[in-house]
Design a protein around this motif. Structure first.
Motif, short mmCIF file in Angstrom:
data_model
loop_
_atom_site.label_atom_id
_atom_site.label_comp_id
_atom_site.label_asym_id
_atom_site.label_seq_id
_atom_site.Cartn_x
_atom_site.Cartn_y
_atom_site.Cartn_z
N GLN A 19 5.78 -9.72 13.55
CA GLN A 19 4.47 -9.15 13.24
C GLN A 19 4.08 -8.20 14.36
O GLN A 19 4.08 -8.59 15.53
CB GLN A 19 3.46 -10.29 13.10
CG GLN A 19 2.14 -9.92 12.52
CD GLN A 19 1.27 -11.15 12.29
OE1 GLN A 19 1.28 -12.08 13.08
NE2 GLN A 19 0.54 -11.14 11.20
N ASP A 107 13.89 -10.16 0.84
CA ASP A 107 14.86 -9.24 1.43
C ASP A 107 16.26 -9.78 1.16
O ASP A 107 17.10 -9.10 0.60
CB ASP A 107 14.66 -9.11 2.95
CG ASP A 107 13.40 -8.34 3.31
OD1 ASP A 107 12.99 -7.46 2.55
OD2 ASP A 107 12.83 -8.63 4.38
N TYR A 124 11.91 -12.58 3.84
CA TYR A 124 10.94 -12.01 2.91
C TYR A 124 9.82 -11.34 3.70
O TYR A 124 9.65 -11.59 4.89
CB TYR A 124 10.37 -13.09 1.99
CG TYR A 124 9.70 -14.23 2.71
CD1 TYR A 124 8.33 -14.25 2.90
CD2 TYR A 124 10.45 -15.30 3.22
CE1 TYR A 124 7.71 -15.30 3.58
CE2 TYR A 124 9.84 -16.34 3.89
CZ TYR A 124 8.47 -16.34 4.07
OH TYR A 124 7.86 -17.37 4.74
N THR A 125 9.07 -10.48 3.01
CA THR A 125 7.89 -9.88 3.61
C THR A 125 6.65 -10.46 2.95
O THR A 125 6.67 -10.86 1.78
CB THR A 125 7.88 -8.34 3.43
OG1 THR A 125 7.95 -8.03 2.04
CG2 THR A 125 9.04 -7.69 4.17
N ASP A 127 2.58 -9.47 2.27
CA ASP A 127 1.58 -8.42 2.33
C ASP A 127 0.24 -8.98 1.86
O ASP A 127 0.17 -10.07 1.30
CB ASP A 127 2.02 -7.19 1.52
CG ASP A 127 2.14 -7.45 0.03
OD1 ASP A 127 1.11 -7.77 -0.60
OD2 ASP A 127 3.25 -7.31 -0.51
N LEU A 133 1.58 -4.48 4.94
CA LEU A 133 2.52 -5.45 5.49
C LEU A 133 1.83 -6.35 6.51
O LEU A 133 1.18 -5.87 7.43
CB LEU A 133 3.71 -4.74 6.15
CG LEU A 133 4.78 -5.66 6.75
CD1 LEU A 133 5.52 -6.40 5.65
CD2 LEU A 133 5.75 -4.84 7.59
N SER A 135 3.69 -9.46 7.64
CA SER A 135 4.79 -9.92 8.49
C SER A 135 6.11 -9.89 7.71
O SER A 135 6.13 -9.86 6.49
CB SER A 135 4.54 -11.34 9.01
OG SER A 135 4.49 -12.26 7.93
N ARG A 136 7.18 -9.90 8.49
CA ARG A 136 8.53 -10.05 7.96
C ARG A 136 9.01 -11.40 8.46
O ARG A 136 8.91 -11.70 9.65
CB ARG A 136 9.42 -8.92 8.47
CG ARG A 136 10.80 -8.86 7.88
CD ARG A 136 11.50 -7.57 8.28
NE ARG A 136 10.78 -6.36 7.92
CZ ARG A 136 10.79 -5.80 6.71
NH1 ARG A 136 11.49 -6.35 5.74
NH2 ARG A 136 10.13 -4.70 6.46
#
Length: 154
Positions: A19, A107, A124-125, A127, A133, A135-136
């Motif tokens: 993040q 992802d 995964y992301t 939103d 966005l 975080s990933r």
């Protein structure tokens, strides 16, 4: 009548959240259950004080074809995340301070799970629903059968 959840597997969960260019990694080791039913594998474990969700039970379901992972938490703070290749889901997430809706997009989903355990890896992301966005995230779950103690009575 449902059988109580057996805790006959060691489950290791390593989660990393990226993040704003910062990474935060947490790792949890717990006992839980692992089964294959139909075309899915299920990993079930009780949350602890360490996760902040004591009193809750989490079920991670992954399809054999590695197309879909769902993470469902039951208890005081219930939530469900659906991570599916090629589809963005809007999911309900209970934070303890209130509920929010999050967009979730896969992802990667990969596993080498067999009926006696293995590994599941997915990323995964998240939103905000406005497609900003947040975080990933990446998760690695390892499932290993626990060895019975030699002096354990069956």
């Amino acid at each position: 009548m449902a059988k109580p959840v057996e805790e006959n597997y060691l489950i290791t969960i390593k989660g990393t959240m990226e993040q704003n260019g910062e990474n935060d990694t947490v790792e949890l080791m717990t006992r839980g259950n692992f089964v294959q039913r139909g075309n899915s594998y299920y990993i079930v474990y009780a949350e602890t004080e360490a996760t902040g969700y004591a009193g809750c039970t989490t079920t991670v379901r992954v399809s054999q074809d590695a197309r879909l992972v769902s993470m469902t938490r039951f208890g005081k703070t219930s939530s469900q995340l659906i991570i599916e290749k090629g589809i963005r889901h809007l999911c309900h997430y209970e934070t303890g301070y209130g509920s929010i809706s999050l967009g979730v997009a896969a992802d990667v989903i990969e596993h080498n799970l067999l009926p006696d355990g293995g590994e599941l890896q997915f990323s995964y992301t998240l939103d905000s629903g406005a497609e900003t966005l947040i975080s990933r995230n990446s998760v690695l779950i390892t499932v290993e059968p626990l060895k019975k103690q030699e002096n354990e009575v069956e």
